[in-house]
Design a protein around this motif. Structure first.
Motif, PDB file in Angstrom:
ATOM      1  N   HIS A   6      35.881  38.746  28.147  1.00 32.76           N
ATOM      2  CA  HIS A   6      36.498  38.105  29.306  1.00 32.76           C
ATOM      3  C   HIS A   6      37.338  39.067  30.125  1.00 32.76           C
ATOM      4  CE1 HIS A   6      39.162  34.784  31.179  1.00 32.76           C
ATOM      5  NE2 HIS A   6      38.009  34.817  31.806  1.00 32.76           N
ATOM      6  N   ILE A  24      34.412  33.488  40.649  1.00 34.06           N
ATOM      7  CA  ILE A  24      35.286  32.859  39.656  1.00 34.06           C
ATOM      8  C   ILE A  24      34.464  32.634  38.382  1.00 34.06           C
ATOM      9  CG2 ILE A  24      36.820  30.906  39.219  1.00 34.06           C
ATOM     10  CD1 ILE A  24      37.567  32.730  41.605  1.00 34.06           C
ATOM     11  N   MET A  77      37.285  22.927  44.900  1.00 36.99           N
ATOM     12  CA  MET A  77      36.839  24.213  45.428  1.00 36.99           C
ATOM     13  C   MET A  77      35.909  24.014  46.620  1.00 36.99           C
ATOM     14  SD  MET A  77      36.075  27.453  43.072  1.00 36.99           S
ATOM     15  CE  MET A  77      34.647  26.864  42.226  1.00 36.99           C
ATOM     16  N   ALA A 125      36.615  25.136  50.431  1.00 36.78           N
ATOM     17  CA  ALA A 125      35.681  25.962  51.189  1.00 36.78           C
ATOM     18  C   ALA A 125      35.348  25.304  52.507  1.00 36.78           C
ATOM     19  CB  ALA A 125      34.408  26.196  50.377  1.00 36.78           C
ATOM     20  N   VAL A 157      44.151  35.141  53.421  1.00 42.41           N
ATOM     21  CA  VAL A 157      43.033  35.249  52.485  1.00 42.41           C
ATOM     22  C   VAL A 157      43.519  35.635  51.094  1.00 42.41           C
ATOM     23  CG1 VAL A 157      40.915  36.501  52.013  1.00 42.41           C
ATOM     24  CG2 VAL A 157      41.422  35.761  54.320  1.00 42.41           C
ATOM     25  N   MET A 158      44.461  36.580  51.066  1.00 36.54           N
ATOM     26  CA  MET A 158      44.945  37.047  49.764  1.00 36.54           C
ATOM     27  C   MET A 158      45.632  35.912  49.003  1.00 36.54           C
ATOM     28  SD  MET A 158      44.882  40.396  48.863  1.00 36.54           S
ATOM     29  CE  MET A 158      45.939  41.740  49.325  1.00 36.54           C
ATOM     30  N   LEU A 187      43.051  33.675  47.559  1.00 39.08           N
ATOM     31  CA  LEU A 187      42.283  34.320  46.495  1.00 39.08           C
ATOM     32  C   LEU A 187      43.081  34.474  45.222  1.00 39.08           C
ATOM     33  CD1 LEU A 187      40.334  37.060  48.417  1.00 39.08           C
ATOM     34  CD2 LEU A 187      39.492  34.943  47.465  1.00 39.08           C
ATOM     35  N   VAL A 188      44.345  34.873  45.362  1.00 37.54           N
ATOM     36  CA  VAL A 188      45.146  35.085  44.149  1.00 37.54           C
ATOM     37  C   VAL A 188      45.270  33.769  43.384  1.00 37.54           C
ATOM     38  CG1 VAL A 188      47.454  35.602  43.313  1.00 37.54           C
ATOM     39  CG2 VAL A 188      46.365  37.125  44.946  1.00 37.54           C
ATOM     40  N   LEU A 248      43.211  31.224  43.478  1.00 36.40           N
ATOM     41  CA  LEU A 248      41.914  30.822  42.954  1.00 36.40           C
ATOM     42  C   LEU A 248      41.524  31.653  41.731  1.00 36.40           C
ATOM     43  CD1 LEU A 248      39.741  28.829  43.697  1.00 36.40           C
ATOM     44  CD2 LEU A 248      38.638  30.589  45.045  1.00 36.40           C
ATOM     45  N   VAL A 249      41.697  32.968  41.856  1.00 39.92           N
ATOM     46  CA  VAL A 249      41.298  33.842  40.755  1.00 39.92           C
ATOM     47  C   VAL A 249      42.200  33.602  39.547  1.00 39.92           C
ATOM     48  CG1 VAL A 249      41.085  36.240  40.035  1.00 39.92           C
ATOM     49  CG2 VAL A 249      40.298  35.553  42.279  1.00 39.92           C
ATOM     50  N   GLY A 307      41.012  30.644  37.892  1.00 33.94           N
ATOM     51  CA  GLY A 307      39.766  30.982  37.199  1.00 33.94           C
ATOM     52  C   GLY A 307      40.033  31.661  35.866  1.00 33.94           C
ATOM     53  N   PHE A 308      40.989  32.596  35.843  1.00 39.28           N
ATOM     54  CA  PHE A 308      41.328  33.275  34.579  1.00 39.28           C
ATOM     55  C   PHE A 308      41.799  32.260  33.556  1.00 39.28           C
ATOM     56  CE2 PHE A 308      42.574  37.531  36.730  1.00 39.28           C
ATOM     57  CZ  PHE A 308      41.241  37.774  36.950  1.00 39.28           C
ATOM     58  N   GLY A 350      39.002  30.153  32.359  1.00 42.05           N
ATOM     59  CA  GLY A 350      38.130  31.021  31.570  1.00 42.05           C
ATOM     60  C   GLY A 350      38.695  31.251  30.182  1.00 42.05           C
ATOM     61  N   GLU A 351      39.997  31.486  30.105  1.00 42.66           N
ATOM     62  CA  GLU A 351      40.627  31.701  28.809  1.00 42.66           C
ATOM     63  C   GLU A 351      40.482  30.464  27.919  1.00 42.66           C
ATOM     64  OE1 GLU A 351      42.555  34.301  27.179  1.00 42.66           O
ATOM     65  OE2 GLU A 351      41.250  35.330  28.586  1.00 42.66           O
TER      66      GLU A 351
END
Lengths: 102, 834, 186
Positions: free
Chosen positions: B325, B386, C1, C5, C42-43, C46-47, C49-50, C53-54, C57-58
């Protein structure tokens, strides 16, 4: 053309740092670094973070030392330096945020 | 800094200049002209026209795909043919349409917009075109013969290896695409050098038209980004042809190495395609809004950011292959970050329209189509960056929809805008009214009708690349809608092509500079003359109506008084005039070279490996001939460019275009070598089948030979320096001779090392050593040829105090061969000792 | 999301429309467009959203917490699953995967020939079956029922038909193998 070298320095440093960290991450996972612990945390994270912070320091030095001025060349130099720093800061932040080898 | 703007030549009769220049610059008449043209205008248009033909073929294939998918049990194509067709659709659109299209645009446009008479290496343009045409033809013929590639356009191993694709299908892809890639790398070398050195006098890099920056970014990305794919193709072909394991798991290979190499090319490729399109937008939007671009510096910074960041994204195509990951997260963050420079450009364009007075001309319609389409494609791209979303949407129709939004939105729409914008300069005629608008609306409606719903189809779980779906009634309706609208889009493209053809043959003659553009590409008669400018512009001419001034020879270097094709070469950064390059005349050499290279690929494809040495010999012979026609056998006088400016011809300077080209080639070569080292490192650390079996290399014997080879190469580098230093004396010949001897010694030592090597088919480590050795051999052979060239130059009186012949390039190459061989030797030594 | 968009697309298009309609003249400063909208706006999106996502994901990563292990072996063109059977004994099935409901489990995925990809759209997540590797995917099925699975990575002639079924059962109530018309091996 010295300005072009200055402009490229930041992004090139990012490219190098990104490659080195990615390679170290792969090597670390293959050689079992996550299993090792150090007084400040898991060895894998400590090593990667050390390289990362070192790279960020180089970025900071670059920004500190870069030529400044109102000309278009100097503005491009500063854009390049900042692009490099922001890229290194954000793309490698997962070192601290995500789990290492799963 | 010199100010060439003040130095004007006296006016002459424009018609006389035109006749003089046309006589020197025109292609030969008839079929000889077809084969021997090297003019950037001719070659650029040929590239674009051929790319459009391939676009049509790829489009027909996509219609077949849509026809098959319009019903759940499509019996239109059988599975084997369907697999060939979608593979060919992707491969043709990527490699035979998009890349050649942008190369064609660059070749045709750059000299005009930068203020030069031709590209830096006209023969290389022609070679690139022939390689593209022949490679593309091989691939196309395979489709007719029913043996087209069928493994998907990214050719994943093991599906594409000899066991799972026993036929020649995969070989066609690997060899055909590599053949076409030669033209891409050639174009990249040429574009880079042209932008850096062939601009209007006193046009600094920081003031050149933005198109120059975009194309420079593109070409540098091509130099670095194409070698990974070339290496990957070579390795896979070696595995298929000679059973050297690089990707076979049982013998230390890893299929993921292919994926890394492929996407290390494949993702930058998306931006390689996008950047020229964005360049066209940054050129067209301000002009059609009657203003200037909002933030020149911001756009250059965005290009810079894109060029670099796009090399940090490739793993996002591999989010589901089982990578940890954290590694995914690096690439996820980089993939999201790359949206920032893209967004900066989008907002700059909107801001430019904001401050100007936009006109709804046809190119502008396509620009608006771009905005609508590309913004949506960019946003779905961010979604796919993502990780958890990617795990769900990867390899579904959602991705298909996303990539078509990005590629059609980000490349095809801007290219249609560019074509309609530059068409008057290409053919000198105005378009036929209203037809173009109809084509635009058909394309736009057809496109969104086809692909918007495909997002939904993907979220409903439909994977890519299936030909039937009898058990999924929920996918039937969206697929049918997509298929119907795709036919609308196809009609739109057909109408567009029809409109262009009508404009070419039936349009009324256009007035000069129809868009009132301030750029140099319009400062010439319509259609563009073969020599572009009768006299060359200076930077100060930009934004002024100088077409007549230049045509009357008041600019620099008027006419062709020496009967040569001459253009100005400037210093890269400042644009200060440095020397005059005498460019090559019409020549059959490029087509002959492409044919000999093609014979090699065809022999490989036919499996006649034992005959390939003949082809290699042929390639060496034409390259020798190529070297022979360069250089001069006497010193030439300086040339009066303007009343107070005299410059030497390129034979008498060291920093020639050719030397720049050699440096650019070595950048690509370095990328290739770095990828090879990455392959060694990756397999050693990650591949399952390691450590490798015990090495049986005779250690001391091989080490001694390696040291001999390195010493010989080092001596060769010394000899090259001596030969250049002693160029005015008879010693140059002696030094070149010692360079030849040292290269032969090195090759003999390599042969000795090869005889003691482990069988390369045994394990990936041994196979990689074989490749490292092969890399060294190829480079030393080329160094040997350059030394021979230098010797012949010295003997034939082609070197003097002012003329250096091949010596500088030989020296550069010899150094590169020495350094890479030394790194390879250290690497193998480390493998043996650790 | 998707809503986000759509909102951003609408925002950009409205900006474009205003830019088009308004009369000529100096608009906002260059920096508003580049640094403000291009970088700042944009930043920020994105920050956020990402980062999200992390975090997700974890959460869905497989971990070494002793979860139930099932292996899936792909070949051209089918799947062999090895999982606990009715009485706890291990059984091997072809193209049918039995999964207890509400139990986190790790699926070990590999391949014997080319690359395939394990995907059950309704369970989320996707993992490639790569020869020489065992990739682990964390699965969690909410309720009993029958789900469809497919191969998501193009794998040759039989790709379209490389389907499988996932039968989610109440823990402890293993379905009758003979009635679920799978073509079991043993």
């Amino acid at each position: 053309m010295r300005w072009a070298a200055w402009m490229l320095a930041g992004p090139l440093l990012w490219a190098g740092l990104f490659s080195v960290v990615y390679a170290l991450h792969g090597v670390g996972c293959a050689w079992g670094w996550p299993a090792l612990t150090t007084p400040i945390g898991q060895a894998q994270v400590v090593i990667l973070a050390a390289v990362w912070v070192g790279g960020l320091a180089l970025h900071a030095i670059l920004i500190w030392q870069m030529p400044r001025g109102p000309s278009r060349e100097d503005r491009l130099v500063s854009y390049g330096a900042w692009i490099g720093l922001v890229a290194s800061l954000l793309t490698l932040a997962p070192i601290l945020l995500t789990s290492t080898c799963f | 800094m010199s100010d060439a703007g003040q130095r004007m030549n006296p006016p002459q009769r424009a018609l006389r200049l035109h006749r003089q220049l046309s006589g020197v610059w025109s292609d030969l008449p008839g079929w000889r002209g077809v084969l021997s043209s090297v003019n950037h205008g001719t070659i650029g248009l040929r590239f674009m026209a051929t790319a459009c033909v391939f676009f049509a073929i790829g489009g027909v294939l996509s219609m077949l795909i849509r026809a098959q998918l319009s019903t759940p049990r499509g019996a239109f194509l059988d599975t084997a043919l369907y697999n060939q067709i979608f593979t060919m659709h992707g491969s043709i659109m990527m490699f035979l349409f998009a890349i050649p299209m942008l190369e064609g645009l660059a070749l045709w446009l750059l000299p005009k917009i930068l203020g030069a008479r031709d590209m830096a290496f006209p023969r290389l343009s022609a070679l690139g075109y022939w390689c593209y045409l022949f490679g593309g033809t091989i691939i196309l013929l395979s489709l007719l013969a029913g043996v087209a590639p069928d493994g998907g356009w990214f050719m994943y191993t093991p599906l594409s290896d000899k066991t799972h694709t026993p036929g020649v299908n995969a070989d066609v892809w690997l060899l055909g695409i590599t053949f076409v890639e030669i033209s891409a790398v050639a174009a990249a070398v040429e574009i880079t050098v042209t932008i850096l050195r062939c601009r209007a006098a006193d046009m600094p890099l920081t003031r050149m038209p933005l198109m120059g920056w975009y194309m420079l970014g593109t070409s540098v990305m091509m130099l670095v980004g194409f070698p990974p794919l070339i290496l990957g193709s070579i390795l896979l072909e070696l595995e298929r042809a000679f059973d050297w394991p690089f990707f076979a798991v049982a013998r230390g290979g890893d299929p993921l190495l292919w994926q890394h190499l492929f996407w290390l090319f494949g993702h930058p490729e998306v931006y390689i395609i996008f950047l020229p399109a964005a360049g066209a937008l940054s050129t067209i939007i301000p002009i059609l809004s009657r203003t200037t671009i909002l933030g020149y510096g911001a756009v250059v910074a965005a290009v810079l950011g894109l060029v670099f960041l796009s090399f940090g994204l490739w793993v996002h195509h591999m989010f589901t292959v089982g990578i940890p990951h954290m590694a995914l997260a690096f690439f996820s963050a980089a993939s999201a970050l790359v949206a920032v420079p893209t967004a900066v450009q989008v907002f700059v364009w909107i801001g430019t329209i904001w401050k100007g007075r936009p006109q709804l001309k046809l190119p502008m319609l396509y620009v608006l189509g771009f905005f609508l389409t590309f913004v949506m494609g960019g946003l779905t791209g961010v979604m796919l960056a993502i990780v958890p979303f990617n795990w769900q949407a990867h390899d579904t129709a959602f991705v298909t929809a996303h990539l078509h939004y990005v590629l059609i939105g980000g490349f095809v729409f801007p290219m249609l805008a560019a074509l309609t914008y530059w068409m008057p300069l290409i053919c000198g005629r105005e378009r036929v009214p209203r037809l173009g608008e109809a084509a635009f609306w058909l394309i736009l409606i057809g496109f969104h009708g086809t692909f918007f719903i495909m997002h939904l189809t993907g979220l409903l779980g439909m994977p890519r690349r299936i030909d039937v779906y009898p058990d999924n009634p929920e996918w039937v309706l969206p697929n049918l809608i997509s298929s119907i609208f795709s036919m609308v889009m196809a009609m739109g493209f057909a109408l567009f092509a029809f409109d262009i053809i009508l404009q070419r043959f039936l349009g009324t003659h256009s007035r000069r500079n129809p868009w009132q553009a301030p750029t140099l590409d319009w400062a010439m008669a319509l259609p563009a003359p073969v020599y572009n400018f009768a006299s060359l512009p200076v930077a100060a001419h930009e934004g002024r109506d100088v077409a007549v001034t230049l045509a009357r020879g008041e600019g620099l270097l008027p006419g062709a008084p020496r009967g040569w094709r001459e253009t100005l070469v400037v210093e890269a950064g400042s644009g200060r005039p440095e020397h005059i390059a005498v460019l090559p005349d019409n020549s059959m050499l490029p087509v002959a070279t492409a044919l000999t290279i093609g014979s090699f690929f065809i022999l490989m494809l036919a499996g006649l490996y034992w005959l390939t040495p003949l082809s290699i010999l042929g390639i060496i012979l034409v390259l020798w001939r190529w070297g022979f026609v360069m250089g001069a056998d006497r010193d030439h006088a300086v040339v009066a460019v303007a009343p107070s400016l005299e410059l030497p011809l390129h034979w008498q300077v060291r920093g020639t275009l050719a030397y720049g080209g050699a440096v650019a080639t070595l950048v690509a070569d370095t990328s290739l070598y770095a990828c090879l080292l990455f392959g060694v490192g990756f397999l050693t650390v990650v591949a399952p089948g390691w450590p490798a079996p015990e090495s049986t290399v005779p250690g001391l014997w091989s080490a001694a030979l390696a040291i001999i080879a390195l010493a010989a190469l080092g001596f060769g580098a010394f000899a090259a320096r001596q030969a250049e230093a002693g160029r005015a004396t008879r010693m140059a010949q002696t030094h070149a001779l010692s360079g030849i001897v040292s290269a032969v010694v090195a090759l003999a030592a390599f042969a000795g090392i090869a005889s003691g090597m482990d069988d390369p088919t045994r394990h990936a480590r041994d196979a990689l050593r074989g490749v490292l050795l092969g890399f060294a051999v190829v480079h030393v052979v080329i160094a040997l040829l350059l030394a021979l060239r230098c010797h012949a130059d010295a003997r034939g009186g082609r070197m003097s105090a002012h003329r250096r012949g091949a010596a500088p390039v030989w020296r550069l190459w010899q150094d590169f061969a020495f350094v890479t061989t030394a790194i390879s030797a250290l690497l193998v030594t480390a493998q043996e000792l650790l | 999301m998707l809503l986000g968009a759509a909102a951003i697309t609408a925002f950009v298009l409205i900006l474009l429309a205003i830019a088009w309609r308004r009369s000529e003249g100096s608009g906002p400063d260059e920096r508003v467009w580049t640094l403000g909208l291009g970088v700042g706006f944009v930043m920020t999106v994105l920050v956020a959203l990402v980062g999200y996502g992390f975090w997700v994901g974890e959460r869905i990563l497989p971990r070494t917490d002793g979860a139930l292990r099932i292996t899936a072996e792909a070949q051209q063109w089918g799947w062999v699953f090895t999982q606990p059977g009715p009485d706890g004994a291990v059984i091997e099935t072809q193209d049918v995967l039995y999964v207890p409901a509400r139990t986190p489990l790790d699926l070990e995925i590999t391949s014997t020939d080319v690359i395939h990809s394990f995907w059950v759209p309704r369970l989320g997540g996707k993992m490639d079956a790569v020869p020489g590797r065992a990739n682990v995917l964390r699965l969690f099925a909410e309720a009993p029922g029958e789900l469809e699975g497919l191969c998501a990575e193009f794998c040759g002639l039989g790709h379209s038909f490389m389907r499988f079924r996932v039968i989610v059962y109440e823990p402890g109530a293993f379905p009758d193998l003979s009635t679920s018309d799978g073509d079991e091996n043993e």
